[in-house]
Write a protein that holds these residues in place. Sequence first.
Motif, PDB file in Angstrom:
ATOM      1  N   SER A 224       1.374   4.070  -1.161  1.00 20.94           N
ATOM      2  CA  SER A 224       0.413   3.276  -0.556  1.00 20.94           C
ATOM      3  C   SER A 224       0.755   1.945  -0.282  1.00 20.94           C
ATOM      4  CB  SER A 224      -0.940   3.807  -1.052  1.00 20.94           C
ATOM      5  OG  SER A 224      -1.949   3.115  -0.354  1.00 20.94           O
ATOM      6  N   SER A 225       1.558   1.517   0.507  1.00 22.37           N
ATOM      7  CA  SER A 225       1.883   0.162   0.728  1.00 22.37           C
ATOM      8  C   SER A 225       2.626  -0.019   2.109  1.00 22.37           C
ATOM      9  CB  SER A 225       2.824  -0.503  -0.515  1.00 22.37           C
ATOM     10  OG  SER A 225       2.994  -1.788  -0.070  1.00 22.37           O
ATOM     11  N   PRO A 226       1.864   0.179   3.288  1.00 23.85           N
ATOM     12  CA  PRO A 226       2.504  -0.035   4.575  1.00 23.85           C
ATOM     13  C   PRO A 226       3.330  -1.080   4.833  1.00 23.85           C
ATOM     14  CG  PRO A 226       0.117  -0.199   4.675  1.00 23.85           C
ATOM     15  CD  PRO A 226       0.321   0.113   3.299  1.00 23.85           C
ATOM     16  N   LEU A 227       2.943  -2.305   4.166  1.00 25.72           N
ATOM     17  CA  LEU A 227       3.806  -3.575   4.180  1.00 25.72           C
ATOM     18  C   LEU A 227       5.067  -3.458   3.871  1.00 25.72           C
ATOM     19  CD1 LEU A 227       3.438  -6.474   4.985  1.00 25.72           C
ATOM     20  CD2 LEU A 227       3.200  -6.977   2.788  1.00 25.72           C
ATOM     21  N   TYR A 228       5.400  -2.324   2.829  1.00 24.47           N
ATOM     22  CA  TYR A 228       6.924  -2.426   2.361  1.00 24.47           C
ATOM     23  C   TYR A 228       7.453  -0.970   2.989  1.00 24.47           C
ATOM     24  CZ  TYR A 228       5.404  -6.144  -0.341  1.00 24.47           C
ATOM     25  OH  TYR A 228       5.070  -7.635  -0.843  1.00 24.47           O
ATOM     26  N   ALA A 229       6.738  -0.264   3.545  1.00 20.26           N
ATOM     27  CA  ALA A 229       7.023   1.258   3.899  1.00 20.26           C
ATOM     28  C   ALA A 229       8.649   1.285   4.668  1.00 20.26           C
ATOM     29  CB  ALA A 229       6.308   1.936   4.656  1.00 20.26           C
ATOM     30  N   ASN A 230       9.012   0.267   5.338  1.00 17.58           N
ATOM     31  CA  ASN A 230      10.089   0.177   6.138  1.00 17.58           C
ATOM     32  C   ASN A 230      11.250  -0.371   5.080  1.00 17.58           C
ATOM     33  OD1 ASN A 230       9.280   0.766   8.476  1.00 17.58           O
ATOM     34  ND2 ASN A 230       8.951  -1.208   9.132  1.00 17.58           N
ATOM     35  N   ASP A 231      11.071  -0.630   3.747  1.00 22.24           N
ATOM     36  CA  ASP A 231      12.235  -1.208   2.786  1.00 22.24           C
ATOM     37  C   ASP A 231      12.606  -0.039   1.980  1.00 22.24           C
ATOM     38  OD1 ASP A 231      11.929  -3.534   3.805  1.00 22.24           O
ATOM     39  OD2 ASP A 231      10.272  -4.127   2.543  1.00 22.24           O
ATOM     40  N   TRP A 232      11.921   1.520   2.040  1.00 21.01           N
ATOM     41  CA  TRP A 232      12.139   2.460   1.203  1.00 21.01           C
ATOM     42  C   TRP A 232      12.713   3.710   1.869  1.00 21.01           C
ATOM     43  CZ3 TRP A 232      11.613   2.270  -4.186  1.00 21.01           C
ATOM     44  CH2 TRP A 232      11.291   1.016  -4.553  1.00 21.01           C
ATOM     45  N   VAL A 233      13.116   4.668   1.171  1.00 17.02           N
ATOM     46  CA  VAL A 233      13.666   5.942   1.699  1.00 17.02           C
ATOM     47  C   VAL A 233      13.489   6.775   0.562  1.00 17.02           C
ATOM     48  CG1 VAL A 233      15.629   4.855   3.203  1.00 17.02           C
ATOM     49  CG2 VAL A 233      16.102   5.553   0.863  1.00 17.02           C
ATOM     50  N   LEU A 234      13.271   8.141   1.168  1.00 20.43           N
ATOM     51  CA  LEU A 234      13.079   9.313  -0.012  1.00 20.43           C
ATOM     52  C   LEU A 234      14.624   9.819   0.045  1.00 20.43           C
ATOM     53  CD1 LEU A 234      10.717  10.213  -1.617  1.00 20.43           C
ATOM     54  CD2 LEU A 234      10.562  12.115   0.071  1.00 20.43           C
ATOM     55  N   ALA A 235      15.202   9.800  -1.407  1.00 26.14           N
ATOM     56  CA  ALA A 235      16.365  10.474  -1.386  1.00 26.14           C
ATOM     57  C   ALA A 235      16.122  11.806  -2.197  1.00 26.14           C
ATOM     58  CB  ALA A 235      17.144   9.716  -2.523  1.00 26.14           C
ATOM     59  N   GLN A 236      16.677  12.912  -1.513  1.00 26.01           N
ATOM     60  CA  GLN A 236      16.545  14.320  -1.808  1.00 26.01           C
ATOM     61  C   GLN A 236      17.714  15.184  -1.686  1.00 26.01           C
ATOM     62  OE1 GLN A 236      14.065  16.738   0.610  1.00 26.01           O
ATOM     63  NE2 GLN A 236      13.546  15.067   2.114  1.00 26.01           N
ATOM     64  N   GLY A 237      17.854  16.202  -2.608  1.00 24.54           N
ATOM     65  CA  GLY A 237      19.051  17.018  -2.591  1.00 24.54           C
ATOM     66  C   GLY A 237      19.489  17.353  -3.982  1.00 24.54           C
ATOM     67  N   GLN A 238      20.761  17.633  -3.913  1.00 25.12           N
ATOM     68  CA  GLN A 238      21.313  17.924  -5.266  1.00 25.12           C
ATOM     69  C   GLN A 238      22.619  16.971  -5.327  1.00 25.12           C
ATOM     70  OE1 GLN A 238      20.516  20.516  -7.479  1.00 25.12           O
ATOM     71  NE2 GLN A 238      18.872  21.301  -5.649  1.00 25.12           N
ATOM     72  N   GLY A 239      22.826  16.199  -6.518  1.00 23.17           N
ATOM     73  CA  GLY A 239      24.038  15.395  -6.627  1.00 23.17           C
ATOM     74  C   GLY A 239      23.325  14.350  -7.921  1.00 23.17           C
ATOM     75  N   LYS A 240      24.629  13.523  -7.710  1.00 25.02           N
ATOM     76  CA  LYS A 240      24.362  12.430  -8.759  1.00 25.02           C
ATOM     77  C   LYS A 240      24.453  10.958  -7.842  1.00 25.02           C
ATOM     78  CE  LYS A 240      25.579  13.850 -13.139  1.00 25.02           C
ATOM     79  NZ  LYS A 240      26.371  13.759 -14.539  1.00 25.02           N
ATOM     80  N   LEU A 241      23.542  10.127  -7.734  1.00 24.74           N
ATOM     81  CA  LEU A 241      23.114   8.947  -7.056  1.00 24.74           C
ATOM     82  C   LEU A 241      23.372   7.542  -7.747  1.00 24.74           C
ATOM     83  CD1 LEU A 241      22.022   7.563  -4.526  1.00 24.74           C
ATOM     84  CD2 LEU A 241      20.046   8.023  -5.123  1.00 24.74           C
TER      85      LEU A 241
END
Length: 250
Positions: free
Chosen positions: A66-83
């Motif tokens: 809930s922070s539209p000002l910073y939404a473009n600075d973030w991604v959602l990482a999903q799947g299987q593996g080590k990051l």
Amino acid sequence: MSIEVHNPMTLPVNDNVPGNDYAFCVELAGQPWFTAKGAMIAYYGNIRFEPLGQTSMVAIVAARFSSPLYANDWVLAQGQGKLILGDRGFNINSFDLDDGNLTIRAANLLAFEPGLQLKQSIVPGFLTLLGTGKFLASSNGPVMFAEPPLRIDPQALVGWADCPSPSHHFDADWMQSFLGAARGMLLGANTGEERQFDFTGAGTVLVQSSEKVVNDGHLLKHIESETVSLGQNSLRALHQSIGARLSQQQ
């Protein structure tokens, strides 16, 4: 010199890479993580990075970010593996919130589990995490935990948990000089010795062991968003103030 070469089997699960305080390994096993853009330095497995505005997991983003000002600075990482995550060679630590409330400098927050909810703090340049889960934060040097009452150099502040937002405290001798105070507040010519954040009440304050803050473009975004409500006269005055400061720095 012995060099340790890592692979998916030797990398840790949700911990710093062994012997490396500047890299952190997150294991994705079906549960997504919110990660700051640019934080990924390597990964093993089948991992996708989806912008928040184009993700297939719209419900999680709507409920947890809930922070539209910073939404473009973030991604959602999903799947299987080590990051593997990093932040320009800064120390990286993981923290666990248990039905907690923590406010952190936006530039220091790297990642968090969807058990936590992110909101935009009323303090410029800071974000608030609520709930239960793990998050990652970078710092310029190791983090110290301190109890209020406490005054701290603004550049050394990483965040605070379960206590009221700080107020500004200005040194009394410095305040006696109107010209000095005006120069400091309008042109930024002050240091931690002249201006501090004052914490009171119960809770915990996170302090980095350096007065050098990470590069913070988030504060600029907040300032820009606030100029929308300014009229022409105020915008002209702001333009003149910025121009004077730029001339001073040349």
